[in-house]
Design an enzyme around this catalytic site. Structure first.
Site, PDB file in Angstrom:
ATOM      1  N   ASP A   7       0.387 -11.096 -10.499  1.00 54.26           N
ATOM      2  CA  ASP A   7       0.499 -11.647  -9.150  1.00 54.26           C
ATOM      3  C   ASP A   7      -0.057 -13.074  -9.141  1.00 54.26           C
ATOM      4  O   ASP A   7      -0.771 -13.480 -10.058  1.00 54.26           O
ATOM      5  CB  ASP A   7      -0.285 -10.743  -8.193  1.00 54.26           C
ATOM      6  CG  ASP A   7      -0.394 -11.316  -6.804  1.00 54.26           C
ATOM      7  OD1 ASP A   7       0.658 -11.574  -6.194  1.00 54.26           O
ATOM      8  OD2 ASP A   7      -1.534 -11.527  -6.334  1.00 54.26           O
ATOM      9  N   ASP A 172      -4.039  -8.037  -6.973  1.00 52.72           N
ATOM     10  CA  ASP A 172      -5.182  -7.963  -6.056  1.00 52.72           C
ATOM     11  C   ASP A 172      -4.872  -7.287  -4.733  1.00 52.72           C
ATOM     12  O   ASP A 172      -5.795  -6.873  -4.032  1.00 52.72           O
ATOM     13  CB  ASP A 172      -5.698  -9.374  -5.753  1.00 52.72           C
ATOM     14  CG  ASP A 172      -4.835 -10.097  -4.727  1.00 52.72           C
ATOM     15  OD1 ASP A 172      -5.319 -10.401  -3.631  1.00 52.72           O
ATOM     16  OD2 ASP A 172      -3.649 -10.322  -5.018  1.00 52.72           O
TER      17      ASP A 172
END
Length: 224
Positions: A7, A172
């Site tokens: 990400d 996250d």
């Protein structure tokens, strides 16, 4: 590890979306393909991939878009028309601000300036099915429930000729949960959402980009 999928916002960047150059440097040292996976639009990922030095394979719009090269084929699996239909319904009750309207091709993104619980209740009361709202901490996404970063990673693995278990995934946010679960090894950086930490195989002590560096130095990524 034969490939890494990672990400961007909140993982390679901090809460103010500043890129951690130490994490970028650590990624450049890897000898396996590195695939960026983001809720952001594809044009943003193409720029980020070139700046960070990652692979030209990218997952955009929370899995709704898969690109197999800077000038390669683009696979779209989300249903933007359906998402815009739902946006119209929600717009009758709330003052919503759409983001990236033209560039986004598989979903709808909104500014985080409204009551999520109230909006979700409208979806429930209206029996609107097949659609979910995902708050990544940077934007709220209206997307179809059958599309996510995990489904996109499965598609990418097939196109690359790899087993899904050959991938390490780092993230996250809640929109990384499916990706973390389907990968061979899932890593949550220290600032990750509790739901992602629950799904991860490994949680770093450090946060944001420092957590990425910590993870890439962990022997478990190469020996599981």
């Amino acid at each position: 590890m034969k490939a890494l999928v990672i990400d961007i916002d909140g993982t390679l960047t901090d809460e103010q979306r500043r890129l951690d150059l130490r994490a970028a440097a650590a990624i450049r040292e890897l000898t396996v393909p590195v695939i960026l996976a983001s809720g952001n639009v594809l044009c943003f990922l193409k720029c980020a991939a070139k700046l960070i030095g990652t692979s030209d394979i990218m997952i955009a719009e929370n899995g709704g878009v898969v690109s197999m090269g800077f000038d390669g084929p683009v696979h779209v699996s989300g249903d933007k028309a359906r998402c815009r239909e739902v946006l119209g319904i929600l717009g009758e009750y709330f003052d919503l601000e759409e983001l990236d309207g033209v560039e986004r091709i598989s979903e709808v993104a909104l500014r985080r300036n409204f009551d999520m619980d109230a909006v979700r209740q409208v979806l429930v009361d209206g029996s609107i099915r097949g659609i979910e709202l995902v708050d990544t901490g940077f934007a709220v996404h209206i997307k179809t429930v059958d599309v996510n970063k995990g489904t996109a990673l499965v598609e990418v693995a097939k196109l690359m000729g790899l087993d899904i278990g050959d991938f390490v995934a780092i993230g996250d946010s809640v929109n990384d949960v499916e990706m973390i679960r389907v990968a061979g090894l899932g890593v949550a950086v220290g600032n990750a959402h509790p739901d992602l930490k629950d799904a991860a195989d490994l949680i770093t002590t450090c946060q944001y980009g420092a957590g990425v560096v910590e993870a890439l130095n962990n022997p478990r990524l190469y020996t599981w």
